[in-house]
Design an enzyme around this catalytic site. Structure first.
Site, mmCIF file in Angstrom:
data_model
loop_
_atom_site.group_PDB
_atom_site.id
_atom_site.type_symbol
_atom_site.label_atom_id
_atom_site.label_comp_id
_atom_site.label_asym_id
_atom_site.label_seq_id
_atom_site.Cartn_x
_atom_site.Cartn_y
_atom_site.Cartn_z
ATOM 1 N N CYS A 159 45.565 57.482 145.592
ATOM 2 C CA CYS A 159 44.202 56.939 145.659
ATOM 3 C C CYS A 159 43.897 56.057 144.459
ATOM 4 O O CYS A 159 44.463 56.262 143.375
ATOM 5 C CB CYS A 159 43.201 58.090 145.733
ATOM 6 S SG CYS A 159 43.498 59.377 144.498
ATOM 7 N N ARG A 212 52.381 56.783 132.774
ATOM 8 C CA ARG A 212 52.434 58.243 133.026
ATOM 9 C C ARG A 212 53.820 58.746 133.444
ATOM 10 O O ARG A 212 54.101 59.919 133.273
ATOM 11 C CB ARG A 212 51.413 58.602 134.106
ATOM 12 C CG ARG A 212 50.011 58.254 133.684
ATOM 13 C CD ARG A 212 49.097 59.464 133.773
ATOM 14 N NE ARG A 212 47.811 59.094 133.238
ATOM 15 C CZ ARG A 212 46.708 58.961 133.953
ATOM 16 N NH1 ARG A 212 46.727 59.212 135.247
ATOM 17 N NH2 ARG A 212 45.575 58.615 133.389
ATOM 18 N N HIS A 258 60.551 60.529 138.300
ATOM 19 C CA HIS A 258 59.915 59.490 137.472
ATOM 20 C C HIS A 258 60.697 59.225 136.168
ATOM 21 O O HIS A 258 61.133 58.097 135.941
ATOM 22 C CB HIS A 258 58.448 59.839 137.200
ATOM 23 C CG HIS A 258 57.631 59.910 138.455
ATOM 24 N ND1 HIS A 258 56.555 60.728 138.601
ATOM 25 C CD2 HIS A 258 57.759 59.245 139.631
ATOM 26 C CE1 HIS A 258 56.050 60.571 139.812
ATOM 27 N NE2 HIS A 258 56.760 59.688 140.457
ATOM 28 N N GLY A 293 38.355 60.319 137.278
ATOM 29 C CA GLY A 293 39.250 59.240 137.675
ATOM 30 C C GLY A 293 39.445 59.142 139.183
ATOM 31 O O GLY A 293 38.607 59.585 139.976
ATOM 32 N N ASN A 294 40.604 58.581 139.557
ATOM 33 C CA ASN A 294 40.912 58.358 140.983
ATOM 34 C C ASN A 294 40.842 59.664 141.774
ATOM 35 O O ASN A 294 40.219 59.723 142.848
ATOM 36 C CB ASN A 294 42.337 57.808 141.116
ATOM 37 C CG ASN A 294 42.542 56.510 140.367
ATOM 38 O OD1 ASN A 294 41.873 55.515 140.631
ATOM 39 N ND2 ASN A 294 43.473 56.498 139.416
HETATM 40 P P1 NAI Z 1 42.765 58.713 136.057
HETATM 41 O O1 NAI Z 1 43.417 58.031 134.923
HETATM 42 O O2 NAI Z 1 42.156 57.874 137.136
HETATM 43 O O3 NAI Z 1 41.616 59.678 135.517
HETATM 44 C C1 NAI Z 1 41.799 60.481 134.416
HETATM 45 C C2 NAI Z 1 40.495 61.210 134.076
HETATM 46 O O4 NAI Z 1 40.805 62.170 133.070
HETATM 47 C C3 NAI Z 1 39.422 60.293 133.505
HETATM 48 O O5 NAI Z 1 38.168 60.710 133.963
HETATM 49 C C4 NAI Z 1 39.543 60.535 132.012
HETATM 50 O O6 NAI Z 1 38.346 60.352 131.305
HETATM 51 C C5 NAI Z 1 39.894 62.011 132.001
HETATM 52 N N1 NAI Z 1 40.524 62.382 130.734
HETATM 53 C C6 NAI Z 1 41.590 61.804 130.115
HETATM 54 N N2 NAI Z 1 41.852 62.432 128.955
HETATM 55 C C7 NAI Z 1 40.947 63.411 128.832
HETATM 56 C C8 NAI Z 1 40.703 64.407 127.850
HETATM 57 N N3 NAI Z 1 41.474 64.544 126.779
HETATM 58 N N4 NAI Z 1 39.684 65.271 128.067
HETATM 59 C C9 NAI Z 1 38.914 65.174 129.160
HETATM 60 N N5 NAI Z 1 39.081 64.258 130.128
HETATM 61 C C10 NAI Z 1 40.098 63.384 129.963
HETATM 62 O O7 NAI Z 1 43.837 59.705 136.681
HETATM 63 P P2 NAI Z 1 44.048 60.084 138.221
HETATM 64 O O8 NAI Z 1 44.697 58.941 138.923
HETATM 65 O O9 NAI Z 1 42.794 60.626 138.757
HETATM 66 O O10 NAI Z 1 45.166 61.205 138.129
HETATM 67 C C11 NAI Z 1 44.850 62.577 137.913
HETATM 68 C C12 NAI Z 1 46.168 63.339 138.018
HETATM 69 O O11 NAI Z 1 46.720 63.145 139.327
HETATM 70 C C13 NAI Z 1 47.247 62.860 137.045
HETATM 71 O O12 NAI Z 1 48.011 63.979 136.679
HETATM 72 C C14 NAI Z 1 48.097 61.927 137.882
HETATM 73 O O13 NAI Z 1 49.421 61.797 137.401
HETATM 74 C C15 NAI Z 1 48.056 62.652 139.213
HETATM 75 N N6 NAI Z 1 48.358 61.819 140.373
HETATM 76 C C16 NAI Z 1 47.536 60.774 140.681
HETATM 77 C C17 NAI Z 1 47.800 60.014 141.806
HETATM 78 C C18 NAI Z 1 46.910 58.915 142.248
HETATM 79 O O14 NAI Z 1 47.175 58.305 143.303
HETATM 80 N N7 NAI Z 1 45.854 58.603 141.523
HETATM 81 C C19 NAI Z 1 48.976 60.291 142.679
HETATM 82 C C20 NAI Z 1 49.763 61.431 142.246
HETATM 83 C C21 NAI Z 1 49.438 62.159 141.134
#
Ligand code: NAI
Length: 395
Positions: A142, A316, A204, A9-10
């Site tokens: 991001c 989330r 949150h 993901g991001n």
């Molecule tokens: P995202 O939604 O963009 O990516 C999630 C990834 O996890 C995807 O590749 C998805 O396929 C994978 N995934 C989901 N369920 C799965 C499973 N059961 N088994 C294996 N893979 C699985 O999430 P993002 O934005 O990258 O966030 C990652 C973490 O960072 C989260 O905890 C989020 O709350 C935290 N976060 C993100 C921010 C941001 O700006 N993107 C800011 C602050 C925290």
């Protein structure tokens, strides 16, 4: 050094783009889902790597290997980064466990609550041969622009807390991560400290509760402002939640004289410390939230409803922050026998919105406890293992 980033993901795009742009690292990507691995491979062919757009330019990093087969991308990695939401930690750990090298550093960005218990549950005896760590927050804000090709880096934190087990590795790991991530990584005393210090678990769910607990079901014309929309009543809920965490801290520090929970700061103190330049009026908790420039115009998660918008309770802010953060802290309070009425009230309200059951008549025995980070979910019935740390408990 070889690094494997787990996730697609991001956060994974940002980590891969930034790390792979360095000449001294070999960066692999592990994706649990084959379709995501295919999209990454296709994207990479087009763009020749992940481009991380920043205000002053961009970084371009080409991963060495991308695969949904953990055996192809994990072996040889000294550093393994889980950049997936907390509800995926367990699955990803199970998938990568057989392929982790002895001495590997394995950690989550961000860890959320009680990450160490999840790792212990999955890795069992293998835990003795690796180092685990967790960062309190993701260092970046991001968003992916083009999958497998480009991500927009909206902001980078200047510092982030780190928990490590075994503790002897903390300095080396903190130095390494500070260098790789380009920010100050501060080791804290324990995973217990990291769990209780998590502020997202208060902010949150607490603001969602404040904004929507009285919602009558009528559609909104536009999404309410999230942080700027915090009124005196919501601020008082947040203050009470923060006070309750401080009560847990005080009680545990009194019970265990060696325990260092100094990183568990009151919410308003944490805000002033984290955003020294951004808060215009830092006189109260409410004003710290309302006048923080980093939070300007950020709105509550909503989804379409006939004729307008309704709160998105599956977002989330509730679906990750409640079961994988706040319920962990509630479980610790229960083990330490500290009454936390307001945290409980917020969890009770959130579980109804999520359609889950963590609490039954105020007790942590609901059917969905198995999908949380409550220590009780791992069969823990006393506070001691959390205070001692899992590695020492194992010895
Ligand atoms: P995202 O939604 O963009 O990516 C999630 C990834 O996890 C995807 O590749 C998805 O396929 C994978 N995934 C989901 N369920 C799965 C499973 N059961 N088994 C294996 N893979 C699985 O999430 P993002 O934005 O990258 O966030 C990652 C973490 O960072 C989260 O905890 C989020 O709350 C935290 N976060 C993100 C921010 C941001 O700006 N993107 C800011 C602050 C925290």
């Amino acid at each position: 050094m070889q690094v494997t980033v787990c996730g697609g993901g991001n956060a994974a795009h940002t980590a891969v783009g930034l790390l792979a742009s360095r000449d001294d690292l070999i960066v692999n990507v592990y994706l649990s889902y084959e379709h995501e691995a295919r999209k990454w491979l296709e994207g990479n062919r087009v763009s020749n790597g992940i481009q991380v757009l920043q205000p002053d330019g961009y970084a371009l990093g080409k991963p060495c290997q991308i695969s949904s087969n953990p055996g192809e991308v994990l072996p040889g990695s000294k550093l393994v980064l889980l950049t997936v939401p907390a509800f995926a930690h367990e699955d990803v750990l199970r998938e990568i466990a057989p392929h982790l090298d002895m001495g590997a550093w394995v950690g989550a960005l961000p860890a959320r609550s009680c990450f160490e218990l999840c790792v212990q549950d999955v890795l069992k005896e293998k835990l003795g041969s690796i180092t685990i760590f967790g960062l309190q927050t993701l260092p970046w804000a991001c968003r992916i622009q083009h999958y497998g090709q480009q991500v927009l880096l909206l902001g980078t934190k200047s510092q982030v807390d780190l928990a490590v087990e075994p503790q002897e590795q903390a300095t080396a790991l903190a130095n390494c991560l500070s260098d790789l991530l380009g920010l100050m990584v501060n080791p804290v005393a324990s995973f217990l400290s990291l769990t209780l210090a998590g502020t997202g678990q208060l902010v949150h769910p607490g603001i969602m509760y404040g904004l929507f607990h009285g919602w009558d079901g009528a559609p909104y014309a536009q999404a309410p402002l999230f942080y700027q929309g915090v009124d005196a009543e919501s601020a008082s809920v947040l203050q009470s939640m923060s006070n309750e965490v401080q009560m847990i801290r005080a009680a545990l520090e009194q019970q265990f004289s060696d325990l260092d929970l100094s990183a568990v700061r009151p919410l308003d103190e944490w805000l002033r410390r984290s955003y020294p330049q951004d808060i215009e009026d830092s006189s109260t908790l409410q004003s710290c939230l309302n006048t923080n420039r980093s939070y300007t115009e950020l709105r509550a998660p909503m989804r379409a409803l006939d004729g307008g918008l309704e709160p998105d309770f599956q977002a989330r802010y509730l679906s990750e922050d409640v079961p994988y953060s706040l319920v962990g802290t509630l479980g610790i309070a229960e083990l330490a026998d500290i009454p936390v009425a307001v945290i409980k009230q917020v969890v009770q309200w959130a579980q109804e919105r999520l359609g889950k059951e963590y609490l039954v008549d105020g007790e942590m025995c609901g059917r969905d406890l198995v999908h949380t980070r409550a220590p009780q979910r791992y069969g823990i019935r006393s506070i001691d293992p959390l205070v001692l740390g899992i590695q020492r408990t194992l010895r």
